[in-house]
Each structure stands twice: as C-alpha cells, then as structure tokens.
Design an enzyme around this catalytic site. Structure first.
Site, PDB file in Angstrom:
ATOM      1  N   ASN B 386       0.828  -1.201   0.000  1.00 47.51           N
ATOM      2  CA  ASN B 386       0.000   0.000   0.000  1.00 47.51           C
ATOM      3  C   ASN B 386       0.871   1.262   0.000  1.00 47.51           C
ATOM      4  O   ASN B 386       0.958   1.965  -1.013  1.00 47.51           O
ATOM      5  CB  ASN B 386      -0.933  -0.023   1.206  1.00 47.51           C
ATOM      6  CG  ASN B 386      -1.997   1.051   1.139  1.00 47.51           C
ATOM      7  OD1 ASN B 386      -1.942   1.927   0.281  1.00 47.51           O
ATOM      8  ND2 ASN B 386      -2.978   0.982   2.023  1.00 47.51           N
ATOM      9  N   ASP B 387       1.555   1.518   1.102  1.00 48.11           N
ATOM     10  CA  ASP B 387       2.319   2.757   1.217  1.00 48.11           C
ATOM     11  C   ASP B 387       3.363   2.920   0.116  1.00 48.11           C
ATOM     12  O   ASP B 387       3.611   4.029  -0.349  1.00 48.11           O
ATOM     13  CB  ASP B 387       3.019   2.808   2.585  1.00 48.11           C
ATOM     14  CG  ASP B 387       2.021   3.056   3.715  1.00 48.11           C
ATOM     15  OD1 ASP B 387       0.880   3.460   3.406  1.00 48.11           O
ATOM     16  OD2 ASP B 387       2.383   2.823   4.879  1.00 48.11           O
ATOM     17  N   VAL B 388       3.984   1.810  -0.308  1.00 47.93           N
ATOM     18  CA  VAL B 388       5.090   1.919  -1.275  1.00 47.93           C
ATOM     19  C   VAL B 388       4.605   2.247  -2.679  1.00 47.93           C
ATOM     20  O   VAL B 388       5.408   2.444  -3.591  1.00 47.93           O
ATOM     21  CB  VAL B 388       5.948   0.639  -1.313  1.00 47.93           C
ATOM     22  CG1 VAL B 388       6.618   0.409   0.025  1.00 47.93           C
ATOM     23  CG2 VAL B 388       5.146  -0.573  -1.729  1.00 47.93           C
TER      24      VAL B 388
END
Lengths: 103, 459
Positions: B386-388
């Site tokens: 998600n964050d990456v």
C-alpha cells in the site's frame, strides 16, 4: 597512549573503510542474509568468552564467561546456519529446469 | 606460539572479509557464508589452544548448549519471522560482549587499578552498548513477534528521561574510569543500560522496527569491537567493526527508503496517532472488479510487473503467486517482480520470502532498476502493498509519506490491486491510487484471489 592501543585504533579505522567498501557492494537482494551472516560474524565475541569461561579462576568470572559462551554460540551457530538455509533458496531462472527446482 | 596465534587470527579476519565480499552476488553468497563460518571455526580452535584455558568443562557445556539452541532456531524459524530471529541473535551477541567485558574486569580483580585508561574506557562502552543491544533487541523482537503491542508507547518527557539516563551512565562511567576500584559501578551501569534499552525502543512503532533491527545489528558489532579493545584482541576489533559498518549502512538505506532521518525514526513516535480525520472523510466509491475481470485482462497482457507487499506473506500467498507468474510467462508475457527497499519487515526481507517460494532471483528487480519500465507495462499487479505505491508520497506535502520514493505503478496501462479492504497502510494515509481510472480493485484475501486467478487462467 600505549602502543597497543594505537595499533588497535589503526585497525579499527582501517576496518571501517574495508567494511564500507565491501558492504556497499552487497545488492539489496541479499540484505537479509547479509544481516544474519554479519550477525554471526559479530558472535566473534565468543573468542573472548571462551577464555573467560576456561581460565579456571572459578567464581563469578567463570559463570559470566559460561553464560557468554552460550549466548555467543547461539549467535554464531544460529546465524551461520540460518544464513546458509536462506541462501540455499536463492535460485536463478534456468528456464526448463525451473520445475525441477520446485519442491 | 603467540605469533602463530596472531597469524591464525589474522587469517580468520581475512576469511570474514572475503566472506562478506562474496555476498555481493547470489551465485557466490553461499560460499561466502561458508568462508565466514570457517573463519569463526578457526578463531575458536586457535583460542581453545590458548594456554590460559585450564578447564574445558564449562566451555564444552556452553558450546554444546548454545550450539543446540542455535541449530534448532535456524532450522525451525519461518522466513516471515526472520526479523525477530535476527533481532534475538543481535541481542545475544551484544549481551555476550558485555558479559565478556565485565568478566574481564572481574578477572583483573586486584590488579584493576593498574588497568590502563583505554581498557577502562572501552570497558564502559562495551557494557553500555552490549546491555543496551540485548534489551533493545529483545523488545524489538517482541514487538515484531506480536508478543508486545507494536504501536509506540509514549509518555511525557520521554526523550528527556532517556537523555538523562544516558547522561547518568556516562557520568557514572567517568567516575568508574577515574577509580576502577568502585566494583559496584559496572553493575549500576549495566542496570541503567538495560533500562535505556527498553525505554529507547518502546516509543518506536512496529513499522519502524526494521530500522531498529538494523541499528541493533550495528550496535552488536560495535559492542564486539569495544570488547576487542578491552581484551586487545584484533580479530574482535576487525569483525566487530565490519558488522558495525554493515548495520549502519543498512540503517541508512532503510531510512532513505522511507525518506526519514534516523532521529525521526528513533524519537518521533510515528504510528501512534492514526489520523482520525481520514476515517470521517467523504465516502468515495471505488470500482470493484471480480477475479474474472482481472483474469480477462491478465490473459492478454504482454508485460506484467508484480508488486508484492508484506500482506502477501501474511496471507501465505507467495507460492500460488509464483504459480500465477509461471502461467503468465508460459502464455508469453514478460513477468517480473518489483521490490521496494522497505517491502517486508527487514532489509531485503521480501526477496527471501519470494526466494522461498521458488521465485528465481533474476526476476526480483529493485525499485531503481524497474521504475522506468512501468510506463511500458500492461499490468502492474499490486498484492498486499500500500504505502510503497501511494502517489501521495510525490504530491501531498502534509502526508507522512511525502518524499518517500515509491514504485511508479500508476504509469502502467492497467493497475490491479488485490487488497482485503480499503484500510490505510502503516502510515495511516489513504491511497489516491485506488480511485485512479486505470485501477482495478479486486477485494479479498490475497491467497484466495490469486488461487482463483490461477484456476481461471489455467482453464
């Protein structure tokens, strides 16, 4: 400052440069094995604990030394073995032979 | 005899360096690790031949017991638990170093007042770093293993209290160096360092543990090097220093990959405040797709880049994902994996998890190498990440992710996201990518969805 200390500082500084040089060449692909493997190397403190545990002075020094032997041995044996296990998993794509590798 | 001992120690140090050097390629890495182990064996054998050793009982007992634990740990550990394992090993290494330094002090006994200044200084440092590493690593491992709440534990004046403890240790250390006869001082120093090990790691969130583990790796090496100074043993200094730099380099890489400074990771308590505003935000609709839709697109894709995240490993979907990759490759597609530096729970963790699932390592491509290829790629398949891949890192200045290098999945022709729910990632930041017109959201458990895809593409 004693001569021994001076030599030790020389070694410390030079080893830092060797470390930076060698470690920066390790690809991110292998960073986990690098950590566990270098970790095993840091178990070199085992060498010091062996002498502490075996000097036969008895008492506290031996007890502490023995605990240190146990901890450092876990570090060394566990570290090298788990690194070997991990590195054994890294295989190259060899097209047709790929299925054979699949367990 | 002494000269021979030193020469053999030198050989051991050379083996360590060669071993680390061979780690620069996956082809030679296993041999490199063997070199390291040989160096260690050599150093141990040489030491056992030392005349100072009079009694082998305790040594053998310790070696056997420790060796047994080491073997069991190494054989049993799951690849997903590798960060905890490395954390524990770091801690043991650090603890052993502190113990050796202390027992050297005990051994010096009466003669301690004759101990030179440098022995005393490094003794204090070894006690400090070693004990700190032991407890810090235990806490980090407990957090990673879920035995402890992974969210930061914060209380008022935290930084100041930690600074005060450190100052206390240094002042006590100073007195102790000035008067080595104060035999109880080392015990207080160890006790305070142990406390500092705990209090300095509890405010750090679970998502930042990879940095802590890397830093502890560095500390354990440094503690070894300091013990080397205490014992005037050069192989300890060399090996310890190599590990110290290695841990530091990895720490630096992890911080860069998250666009955070080390100070920010250690002190900011990131992850404590999951922003509440995000949860009350407007309900925007994403388009839901079924695995059938996804299979239809994948069927005609010429190029696919898979972006795996830790969620993949949590769902144990690596093996079936590789099955999917194999099927797509057989259909003529070019399939590769894009690995973000912080994918997983420690540096390089995702590579190990995929290697375990028999993914050939030449298909695992680092972010910098693959980021320009997304624009020519038909499908970017994001699983458990998600964050990456959050574009907020590029544009949204107030986001905690801002400035973090991300994988350019949004440049691909189709973005396929397999995800359990719409929940935010570790950073608590909603992901704009999910609303992109090119994005296909396939909700469900990663393993179930990918298994479904495999079945559809086979048929």
């Amino acid at each position: 400052m004693s001569e021994t200390l001076l030599v030790s500082i020389y070694i410390f500084v030079l080893a830092t440069f060797v470390g930076i040089e060698v470690i920066s060449k390790v690809p991110p692909l292998l960073h986990t094995p690098l950590m566990s493997g270098s970790n095993a190397i840091s178990g070199i403190t085992l060498v010091g604990s062996l002498i502490a545990a075996g000097e036969g002075h008895g008492g506290l020094s031996v007890i502490l030394g023995t605990i240190a032997v146990v901890m450092a041995t876990v570090n060394v044996v566990g570290g090298f073995l788990v690194t070997d296990r991990m590195l054994g998993m890294f295989k190259k794509d060899t097209k047709g032979k790929k299925e054979l590798n699949a367990s | 005899m002494i000269i021979l001992t030193y020469l053999l120690y030198l050989l051991a140090a050379v083996l360590f360096i060669l071993g680390l050097k061979l780690l620069s390629s996956p082809k030679t890495a296993q041999r490199g690790n063997m070199f390291g182990a040989m160096g260690m064996l050599l150093a141990v054998v040489v030491t056992l031949a030392d005349q100072r050793i009079l009694d082998f009982t305790y040594i053998l007992a310790g070696l056997l017991f420790g060796g047994l634990i080491g073997v069991v740990m190494a054989k049993k550990v799951e690849m997903t638990s590798m960060p905890q394992m490395v954390g524990l090993l770091n801690g043991f290494g650090g603890g052993a170093s502190a113990l050796v330094a202390y027992s050297e002090y005990v051994r010096l006994g009466e003669g301690v007042s004759l101990a030179s200044l440098d022995v005393m200084v490094t003794l204090v440092l070894s006690l400090l770093i070693g004990s700190l590493t032991l407890l810090g690593s235990l806490i980090a491992s407990a957090k990673l293993h879920g035995m402890m709440r992974s969210a930061p534990i914060l209380y008022p004046m935290q930084k100041q209290i930690n600074a005060l403890i450190l100052l206390g240790i240094l002042v006590l250390g100073g007195f102790f160096i000035a008067d080595p006869g104060l035999w109880y001082f080392p015990i207080i120093i160890v006790a305070l360092s142990v406390v500092l090990g705990v209090t300095s790691v509890i405010p750090i969130g679970g998502a930042d543990m990879p940095v802590v583990i890397s830093l502890m790796n560095s500390y354990s090496g440094l503690a070894g090097a300091m013990t080397g100074f205490v014992l005037s043993n050069n192989v300890l200094i060399i090996a310890g220093t190599l590990v110290g730099t290695s841990g530091l380099i990895l720490t630096n890489i992890m911080c860069k990959a998250m666009n955070r400074s080390l100070a920010n990771v250690l002190f900011a308590g990131v992850g404590a405040d999951y922003k509440k505003e995000d949860q009350v935000k407007e309900e925007r609709r994403v388009v839901r797709y079924t695995p059938e839709d996804a299979a239809f697109i994948l069927e005609s894709a010429q190029s696919v880049i898979i972006v795996p995240g830790y969620g993949l490993a949590v769902a144990q979907a690596q093996h079936v994902l590789q099955e999917l990759a194999r099927i797509l490759t057989e259909r003529g597609a070019n399939v590769r994996y894009a690995i973000h530096p912080v994918a997983g729970r420690m540096p390089g963790h995702m590579n190990v998890l995929l290697a375990e699932a028999n993914v050939p390592y030449d298909l695992l491509v680092e972010m910098d190498q693959i980021n320009d290829d997304f624009q020519n790629t038909d499908v970017a398949l994001i699983i458990g990440a998600n964050d990456v891949v959050n574009p907020a890192a590029r544009t949204k200045k107030e986001s905690p992710l801002y400035g973090m290098p991300i994988l350019n999945v949004d440049y691909a022709r189709t973005i396929m996201v397999v995800k359990r729910s719409m929940s935010a990632g570790f950073a608590g930041e909603g992901n704009e990518l999910f609303y992109d017109k090119k994005t296909m959201m396939v909700f469900g458990d990663a393993k179930a969805v990918v298994t479904n895809l495999v079945g559809l593409l086979k048929g």
